[in-house]
Every structure is written in C-alpha cells, then in structure tokens.
Write an enzyme that holds these catalytic residues in place. Structure first.
Site, PDB file in Angstrom:
ATOM      1  CD  GLU A 176     129.678 -84.568  32.328  1.00 63.02           C
ATOM      2  OE1 GLU A 176     130.372 -85.581  32.576  1.00 63.02           O
ATOM      3  OE2 GLU A 176     129.573 -84.053  31.203  1.00 63.02           O
ATOM      4  CG  ASN A 194     126.900 -81.582  30.413  1.00 68.22           C
ATOM      5  OD1 ASN A 194     126.855 -81.343  31.621  1.00 68.22           O
ATOM      6  ND2 ASN A 194     127.463 -82.668  29.921  1.00 68.22           N
ATOM      7  CE  LYS A 227     131.362 -82.052  28.397  1.00 65.51           C
ATOM      8  NZ  LYS A 227     130.892 -83.411  28.821  1.00 65.51           N
ATOM      9  CD  GLU A 246     128.717 -85.261  27.001  1.00 67.31           C
ATOM     10  OE1 GLU A 246     128.706 -84.052  27.272  1.00 67.31           O
ATOM     11  OE2 GLU A 246     129.582 -86.047  27.421  1.00 67.31           O
ATOM     12  CB  CYS A 282     133.207 -84.167  31.457  1.00 71.42           C
ATOM     13  SG  CYS A 282     133.582 -85.905  31.056  1.00 71.42           S
ATOM     14  CG  ASN A 306     129.142 -88.679  34.452  1.00 69.80           C
ATOM     15  OD1 ASN A 306     128.550 -89.526  35.113  1.00 69.80           O
ATOM     16  ND2 ASN A 306     128.948 -87.380  34.631  1.00 69.80           N
TER      17      ASN A 306
END
Lengths: 315, 315
Positions: A49, A109, A126, A145, A171, A196
């Site tokens: 990611e 993302n 994401k 995020e 993730c 991550n």
C-alpha cells in the site's frame, strides 16, 4: 479435475520509505525486486500500500501539502515508468498501491493491477479507511486516512487474469470479513493486498505482539473461510522513526502460511500457488450454494453500527 | 470506563459418548463437571453440541430410529433433571446442546441457555448444517446433519444475562463469519458454542492437523474481528472408534487463546473473562458505526453461492 494450475506469486515487501526519499529511488527498489521475483518464477508481484512514498497519513499536514508531495495525478506517470517498462520487459504483472487524485480532485487510497504487458487491467480504491480526520496533538502520531482519502467507490471488483480470478484490497480491509466474502462470492481464487501497519496503536497501549498476531489470524481465517490464496505485502521497519510491522505472507486456502518474510527490509517471498488447492474447500465445507443461509444475515447490510438485540422469535 | 466486569466462564469438554452409554451416565458426567466448574469460580458453563448422546449423524439410520434414540421431546426432561437441579443448587448457568424434536415433529440441532435459577432463558437452532442427506456407503462414516435436522429458524438471537449480552452458535456455525457478525451487530460481548468435529474429512484426504488449525484460526479471528469473548466446548476422542478433535478453548477479544484443553476426555477449563476487554476494540479498530460500509456488502445477502464477478464500475 482440471490439470494443475500453478501461479508463481511473489510478495515484494518494502523496508521504510523516509520523507527524504524521492520516488526515483523508491521505484528503483521496486524494479530490483521485480527482477528478483521474476528470477524466482513469479508471474505476479505484490507491492505494498502507498508504495511510492512514506506512510504520510501519520503527519498532520494540509490537504494542499499532501497532494503536492504524495499523490499521483496519473498512473502510470514519469516516475513509475521504469517499473512499468521492467514489467513489460520481464513479462511480469504486479499490484501497486499509491495515493490517487482524480482529475476532478477526489482522493483515494488506491491499488492497480498491471498485467504482463504493463497494462493497467484493474483498479481498487480502499473501502475500510481506518483512523480519524481530526488533529490529535497528544497522539504518538496521526492516522489521518479519513482526512486525506474518501471511501472507495469501486466496490470489491474481481478480475480475470493470471489464469485465475483475483481481487484486491488494502491494509485495514483485511480485518473485515465482509471484504473477503465480497471477493469469494464473485469466485475469486486469489486476494492480494499491501499494508502499512504501525506497531504502536495510538488509541490504547496495545501490546505490540498483538498487531502481528491479529494481522496473521485475520489473513489465515480469510484464506480458509473463502477458499482463497492470499498474498500480503508490508511496508515496514521504521520510517523516520515510526515503526511498522513486517510479516508479509502468502497464505494457502487451508489457512496455512506457506511463505513469510523474515525481516523488515526490502524482501521478496515466493510461492508457486496451486490454484486448484481451494477446490476441495469450495466443493465441500465452504460450498456456499449448499450451506450459506443469507435469509439469516440481514443485519450485515441493514445495520452499520452495533445495536440492540433483535426481538426473539418464538420457538 | 465502568468498573471491571468479570465473568467466571468454564468450558466443560466431554470425552466420547458411545452408542451404549445411557443418558443417565452422561448427565452424571455433566453434573460432575458443573461442580468442578463452580469450584473454579464459574457462573456460566458451556457443554458441547449434542452433549447427551453420541454424535449420531455419523450413522445411516431411519428418521424413526434416530428420533427414538437420540432426540429430546422436552427440555428439561427426566433424564436431564439432575443437571438442572445441580445448576439451581450451585447457582450456575449453562449452555447445553441436544437434538430437539418439537411437538409437531420438526427436528433441530439445538442449544439452550439456562440461567443460575435453572430456567431456560434462551434457545438457538443451528443454522449452518454441514454434511449431506444422502447415504454415502463408501465414506468412512456419514455426516447426516442435513438429513436429520432442518435449518434453524430462530436467527442468531442475543440474550441479556450473566452481566453481559451473549449469543450462541453450534459447531460448523463457527467457520462462517456471518454468524459472528450477526452476534456482534446485536452487541454481544460473548459467544458460546459446542462442537463435534471428526478428525477425518469424509470428502477428501485432509491432513488431520488442519482440522485443529482451521478450528482455532476461525475462533481467534471471530473473537478479534467482533471484539467478543468466545468459549467453545468439544465433544472429542473416539466414539465407538470414530475420532473427533478436542481443542476446547476460551478466546479473548484480542484473538488470543487464554485457556485450552489438554486432552480428549472430560475436562474443565476456565477463565475469569474481563468483559470490558473488548471495549478498546469496539471503540477504535472495530468501531462499526465509523468504519463499516454496508453499501459495499450487498452480495453477502443477495447471493447464496458464488457467481460471476460484478460488472466493474468506472473509475
């Protein structure tokens, strides 16, 4: 039974990317791992990611600053051209995570799936964004995020390619069983992701070993319960002092880890994944058509958060 | 933070029950374990699935024969009265799995929740019935749950009791993430179950260690991903030569196993379960209201079996 279908699958774990590292140096590391993976027999390589930059959601910055420093306005672009060129030369496909900004300014993302001709054949944005959008000055670091990205708008697409059907996630998606069910209900035999994962939890004093433990059990249960292969690539080690877990793995449909990284630096792991291995699970214990009972699953989409117990039915 | 809420939780694993064992001797074993559990500090004791008899779905028999030998027409009844009496005396509640036949002849694989006054305060009927309904003369044994039982009609009810909210499931239900989501979406903090899991798979030559492995990862991921305590009670060992796995466990909301049986006979394991331990998970990583995205989960109830990939959305 069809004849054996094997997929050379490599996970290209990355050590840290610091704020000072430029994309050229990062892409050179990716290209190097692509070569190593090809030499091991890979047809598909999974990168992490947000592979091109440091994990910037840990920093309180303005949207303008993060856009300027960390987001990609096009994919591919000049910075990543060496990676796409190498893929075409080697005839290897890959998954790459990066921060995407669309022409109309929407930020996601994102991960792309690139085939052995270096064509982008799939995109995922994401869905399960962790963290927060406000500034938490007392936290060890931020997890922004929810400030820098919006929730993905592509659902959980499944793609034909590499001799199989495969889906992507990113993730935190891996901790949500809904993610994997959406993929297996579309007949995916393989799920790939990058991550991550900070080794410290900013919300409570979580024992660091739990971060690895819950990462692994989530992937193992997902692989088993959905009769899928799963490949997961960490960006890990300490980025400018902020440590993230490694633990990149390839998990078989049996729920067994068949390859695992041993360090927290750039590292390629590999498995020659037998795509038929999921068949016995799909045909028996997880024969969805025979055993699932969706009429009893209503709350999964009717509710977002938890609520009161439903009224009890008469027995 | 409320003051600490601890629940003394015991799992009463059972060794084999053979065809020749009568209910009186089985109930005496349960009563003995209820006493041991009380002595360890238990307020709630979990017994296995189909605890009163051998795991009869392994035998090809007529419905009339299984009804006569293995089903309970009322709960409680004269055979189990000693268990209910002991519970009342000791002030301990329990979960008990048994084969239920209703006055109108419907058959379910059922568990009841009994409070410390020996009142039945909850009932669950198994939703995910494994196995088959036809005779498989070449199999090592049968797995006729789909012949002898119908799919449970009570959903996944959640009950107030024992200072918490708790839900029940049975055996194969534990492998289905939908089960646990239905419970956590109703705010259950504890899920309890019994199981009978053959160590051999009649459908393919599954390595026996996988049966234990997938049992454990399913429970660990479920506990973590739903921020719940889980207690699981095996009936295990060889019933008339047919071996079943043990591995009774108590799993914390961290996904960690905090108690596990060490053998394949009658055995009590115990944990003083801190019900507040799930709070940090519910408030942060698994804050459902903040992070779930049901608009992307539609297929989970729209499809029963797997199908073609959905059309890809424009990016």
């Amino acid at each position: 039974m069809s004849k054996s279908r094997k997929l050379g699958l490599a996970i290209a774990q990355m050590g840290p990317v610091h704020l000072a590292d430029d994309r050229r140096s990062v892409v050179a590391r990716l290209v190097s791992m692509l070569h190593e993976a090809k030499g091991r027999g890979a047809r598909l390589v999974v990168f992490p990611e947000l592979a091109l930059t440091t994990f910037f959601p840990r920093y309180w910055m303005s949207e303008d600053e993060v856009i300027a420093r960390f987001f990609e306005r096009a994919m591919p672009n000049a910075d990543v051209a060496p990676l796409f060129n190498a893929a075409r030369e080697l005839g290897v496909g890959f998954y790459l995570g990066y921060a995407e900004i669309t022409p109309d300014g929407r930020r996601f993302n994102t991960a792309v799936l690139v085939d052995a001709n270096a064509n982008i054949v799939g995109k995922y944005r994401k869905v399960h964004l962790p963290g927060h959008s406000d500034h938490k000055p007392d936290a060890l670091f931020q997890h922004l995020e929810k400030k820098f990205f919006e929730v993905g708008d592509l659902g959980f697409p499944v793609f034909d390619g590499f001799g199989t059907k495969l889906g992507m996630c990113i993730c935190n998606d891996r901790r949500w069983p809904e993610t994997w069910r959406m993929l297996s209900l579309q007949s995916a035999e393989l799920g790939i992701l990058g991550y991550n994962t900070p080794s410290r939890n900013i919300y409570w004093n979580e024992p660091p070993h739990l971060r690895m433990h819950t990462h692994l059990i989530s992937l193992q249960a997902a692989a088993y319960q959905n009769a899928m292969w799963i490949g997961a690539a960490a960006k890990c080690g300490a980025e400018d002092g902020f440590h993230m877990i490694g633990g990149s793995v390839i998990v078989a449909p049996s729920g067994e880890i068949v390859a695992r990284s041993s360090g927290e630096a750039d590292e390629v792991i590999f498995a020659n994944a037998d795509l038929d291995l999921g068949d016995v699970f799909r045909q028996h214990v997880f024969n969805f058509a025979k055993h699932r009972q969706p009429e009893h699953y209503g709350l999964i989409i009717e509710r977002t958060g938890s609520g009161a117990p439903l009224p009890h039915r008469d027995s």
